[in-house]
Scaffold this motif. Structure first.
Motif, short mmCIF file in Angstrom:
data_model
loop_
_atom_site.label_atom_id
_atom_site.label_comp_id
_atom_site.label_asym_id
_atom_site.label_seq_id
_atom_site.Cartn_x
_atom_site.Cartn_y
_atom_site.Cartn_z
N UNK A 31 19.89 31.34 -13.68
CA UNK A 31 19.92 29.95 -14.13
C UNK A 31 20.62 29.06 -13.11
N UNK A 32 21.81 29.49 -12.69
CA UNK A 32 22.63 28.63 -11.84
C UNK A 32 21.96 28.32 -10.50
N UNK A 33 21.52 29.31 -9.73
CA UNK A 33 20.88 28.97 -8.46
C UNK A 33 19.58 28.17 -8.63
N UNK A 34 18.82 28.50 -9.67
CA UNK A 34 17.55 27.79 -9.89
C UNK A 34 17.78 26.32 -10.23
N UNK A 35 18.75 26.05 -11.11
CA UNK A 35 19.04 24.66 -11.46
C UNK A 35 19.66 23.91 -10.29
N UNK A 36 20.50 24.58 -9.52
CA UNK A 36 21.11 23.93 -8.36
C UNK A 36 20.04 23.60 -7.32
N UNK A 43 25.51 22.86 -3.16
CA UNK A 43 26.91 22.92 -2.72
C UNK A 43 27.89 23.01 -3.89
N UNK A 44 27.41 22.78 -5.13
CA UNK A 44 28.27 22.84 -6.31
C UNK A 44 28.08 24.11 -7.14
N UNK A 45 27.46 25.14 -6.58
CA UNK A 45 27.19 26.35 -7.34
C UNK A 45 28.49 26.97 -7.86
N UNK A 46 29.53 26.99 -7.05
CA UNK A 46 30.81 27.55 -7.51
C UNK A 46 31.36 26.76 -8.70
N UNK A 47 31.20 25.46 -8.68
CA UNK A 47 31.67 24.62 -9.79
C UNK A 47 30.87 24.95 -11.06
N UNK A 48 29.55 25.12 -10.92
CA UNK A 48 28.71 25.47 -12.06
C UNK A 48 29.11 26.82 -12.64
N UNK A 49 29.32 27.79 -11.78
CA UNK A 49 29.71 29.13 -12.25
C UNK A 49 31.07 29.08 -12.94
#
Length: 141
Positions: A31-36, A43-49
């Protein structure tokens, strides 16, 4: 006393296993990489996780601790919107991973109107949620 300690240990380890399985499931369907990628915010993947982990921790502790939130008129609406977005993204990611839509289109021989079909799915989900929350009552605070 020993029985109580055993039950506490069993409850904590079981909860950790369920949480690990849930987060592994979310990571596996991507979900996270696909939505990012779709929103061009890689660049905000860490924030999402971090937000997903903190949300999981808050949701779990909310079952045992009665949090007092400030009485802000828009807070329940923001909470409902964020929850709906998460559930919708999770459902669509799972659908995409399982290739449900291509299989459905192939079996029904549907060649036109795919956007209308997806809109009908979304509106059905919204209507069902509204009936659930308005009929049974919605108490966030």
């Amino acid at each position: 006393m020993l029985k109580t300690i055993y039950l506490i240990f069993l409850g904590l380890t079981s909860g950790c296993m369920v949480a690990a399985g849930t987060f592994a499931f979310i990571a596996a369907i991507g979900i996270v990489p696909r939505m990012a990628k779709r929103t061009e915010t890689q660049r905000f993947i860490r924030v999402y996780e971090d937000a997903i982990v903190l949300g999981g921790i808050w949701g779990t502790t909310a079952m045992f601790i009665r949090y007092r939130l400030p009485s802000v008129p828009l807070l329940p609406g923001c909470y409902a919107l964020c929850t709906g977005i998460f559930v919708g993204v999770l459902a669509m990611a799972l659908t995409e991973v399982l290739n449900v839509i291509p299989i459905l289109l192939r079996r029904t021989r549907l060649t036109k109107g795919l956007p209308w079909l997806i809109l009908a799915f979304a509106l059905g989900k919204v209507c069902g949620s509204l009936v659930y929350f308005l009929v049974d009552g919605f108490y966030v605070l």
